[in-house]
Design an enzyme around this catalytic site. Structure first.
Site, PDB file in Angstrom:
ATOM      1  CD1 TRP A 217      -1.522   2.432   1.330  1.00 49.08           C
ATOM      2  CD2 TRP A 217      -3.422   1.279   0.820  1.00 49.08           C
ATOM      3  NE1 TRP A 217      -2.730   3.309   1.161  1.00 49.08           N
ATOM      4  CE2 TRP A 217      -3.800   2.491   0.896  1.00 49.08           C
ATOM      5  CE3 TRP A 217      -4.242   0.252   0.558  1.00 49.08           C
ATOM      6  CZ2 TRP A 217      -5.035   2.904   0.773  1.00 49.08           C
ATOM      7  CZ3 TRP A 217      -5.457   0.494   0.470  1.00 49.08           C
ATOM      8  CH2 TRP A 217      -5.956   1.717   0.618  1.00 49.08           C
TER       9      TRP A 217
ATOM     10  CD  GLU B   7       3.957  -0.673   3.220  1.00 49.11           C
ATOM     11  OE1 GLU B   7       3.694  -0.332   4.276  1.00 49.11           O
ATOM     12  OE2 GLU B   7       3.447  -1.565   2.648  1.00 49.11           O
TER      13      GLU B   7
ATOM     14  CG  ASP C 298       5.739   4.032   1.976  1.00 48.61           C
ATOM     15  OD1 ASP C 298       5.693   4.750   2.792  1.00 48.61           O
ATOM     16  OD2 ASP C 298       4.692   3.551   1.212  1.00 48.61           O
TER      17      ASP C 298
ATOM     18  CD  GLN D 212       1.144   2.006   8.531  1.00 48.80           C
ATOM     19  OE1 GLN D 212       1.092   1.481   9.483  1.00 48.80           O
ATOM     20  NE2 GLN D 212       0.314   2.259   7.668  1.00 48.80           N
TER      21      GLN D 212
ATOM     22  CE  LYS E  94      -0.074   5.998   7.055  1.00 48.55           C
ATOM     23  NZ  LYS E  94      -1.414   6.349   7.293  1.00 48.55           N
TER      24      LYS E  94
ATOM     25  NE  ARG F  22      -3.472  -1.791   9.499  1.00 45.52           N
ATOM     26  CZ  ARG F  22      -3.376  -0.752   8.487  1.00 45.52           C
ATOM     27  NH1 ARG F  22      -2.198  -0.372   8.036  1.00 45.52           N
ATOM     28  NH2 ARG F  22      -4.428  -0.010   8.628  1.00 45.52           N
TER      29      ARG F  22
END
Length: 438
Positions: free
Chosen positions: A141, A214, A247, A250, A276, A410
């Site tokens: 994502w 990620e 990326d 998070q 974020k 999560r």
């Protein structure tokens, strides 16, 4: 106000939602949040809700952190927004702070969102390499716009027409459900990676520009790249003249125990994107790359203009986020608090058969719910029941509901969460699983 009056007011509020609030994917919670501080939100009915997802996986310092509040109040009274060709001290200072953190990632551009930073990174890779093909993980994502959406495979690909040409996906190295295994049944990620790139090579037109990944796939179900995988992936990119984009929307800003998750592996990407966690819940993102790549992109006419590029207000917030993380040792706190969280989740694994797997790093953990441990079939209904029971008891957790990714909670409390708050979250989870029939 009487109970009847409150009921009428609540009905009127949700009628307004039905009449005027556009639905954009998630099912809205049935309570409106009035305020939040630290690890807790307060709903309209007065219930305090422990936030185990840091808002949208972003509020690493908790909600309404006093220093963030002071920074916003001070900065917005002096300088909040400028023409995109103008610079301010907060922007210069934040670019300098970020650009001095990792050798090879010295040049920084400040933007607003993760999708936007990934757009900028992919465009940078295409301009520098002169190629256009982008590879990502099948459970990725990276955003909802253009090139970022084309590199997103976990969900939201249907109904909006064709994605950009030249996009390929390879399997994410999913240790709980391995595609390639060693003799002992464990994940053989090297064979899987070799096979995946053989397929990429067969489909490529010879224009491979970049791989975007990620370090821990979050929306994909908290899938951590095994130690050694990132170095092998970088080698695959080098062999093909591709750039490696990481990326860390998070995983950045100390959440995994390092300032950036890639630092565990000793692998520096060609381009790094942050969002974020960099703004601790406010809209701030960044693209980092080397001086050499930035110079080449500049020479080739790279342009990425947005209305809020280099805005002073969010940049000032980013500086405060870095100050708090460094002064309070929150990277080390993510390690110790993460160990406590993992121990608590493992106790649930031992107690409840529906808990199939516990995985993740630091304060970014996943709890996978299954029908039984032998079949490992995702139990989406059970996951939904657990989430509802947890919310009823004052705990907010996010569950990935996409069937292809399992039913995975999560779990990402703020780095500032106390031991008592982590223990409270585990206790409520246990009650919720029991009540859900787990």
């Amino acid at each position: 106000m009487t109970r009847a009056d409150r009921s009428i007011a609540r009905d009127e509020l949700w009628q307004q939602v039905d009449d005027h609030v556009m639905r954009y994917g998630p099912v809205f919670e049935t309570r409106v949040i009035l305020s939040a501080a630290g690890s807790f939100m307060t709903a309209g009915d007065g219930q305090r809700i422990l936030d185990f997802t840091s808002g949208q996986m972003s509020a690493v310092l908790g909600h309404s952190h006093p220093e963030i509040v002071r920074t916003v109040r001070d900065q917005i009274g002096r300088l909040d927004h400028l023409f995109s060709g103008m610079l301010s001290r907060p922007v210069i200072d934040l670019c300098t702070r970020l650009g001095r953190m990792v050798p090879g990632l010295e040049k920084v551009m400040l933007l607003s969102t993760g999708g936007e930073s990934n757009e900028a990174a992919i465009r940078l890779a295409k301009v520098v390499t002169g190629k256009h093909e982008i590879v990502a993980f099948s459970r990725s994502w990276h955003g909802m716009t253009g090139a970022a959406a084309a590199a997103t495979y976990s969900a939201a690909r249907r109904g909006a027409g064709p994605a950009g040409v030249g996009n390929f996906a390879i399997p994410a190295p999913y240790a709980y459900r391995p595609r390639f295994t060693h003799a002992n049944g464990t994940l053989d990620w090297q064979s899987e990676l070799d096979d995946a790139f053989a397929m990429v090579d067969a489909q490529s037109t010879g224009s491979l520009a970049a791989f975007i990944a990620e370090p821990i796939l979050s929306s994909g179900g908290i899938i951590e790249l095994p130690l050694g995988y990132l170095a092998a992936l970088r080698q695959k990119c080098r062999e093909r003249g591709m750039l490696l984009i990481l990326d860390e929307a998070q995983t950045g800003m100390a959440r995994t125990g390092d300032m950036f998750a890639f630092q565990r592996d000793g692998v520096v990407p060609d381009i790094l994107t942050l969002s974020k966690t960099l703004g601790a819940g406010l809209p701030l993102a960044a693209v980092l790359t080397s001086r050499a790549l930035e110079q080449e992109a500049y020479d080739k006419g790279y342009i990425f203009l947005t209305t809020h590029v280099s805005d002073p207000l969010p940049a000032a917030v980013g500086l405060t986020v870095l100050d708090v993380i460094e002064r309070e040792g929150l990277a080390a706190r993510a390690v110790t608090a993460g160990a406590r969280l993992r121990d608590g989740l493992m106790s649930l694994h031992r107690r409840f058969d529906c808990v199939g797997d516990v995985r993740g790093r630091g304060l970014l953990m996943g709890l996978e719910i299954v029908t039984d441990r032998a079949s490992r079939v995702p139990d989406l209904d059970m996951g939904d029941r657990i989430a509802a029971e947890a919310m009823a008891r004052g705990l907010s957790m996010n569950i990935v509901r996409v069937p292809a990714m399992g039913a995975v909670f999560r779990i990402a409390p703020p780095l500032t969460a106390s031991d008592e708050e982590i223990d409270l979250g585990i206790s409520i989870m246990a009650e919720a699983i029991s009540a859900a029939g787990g």
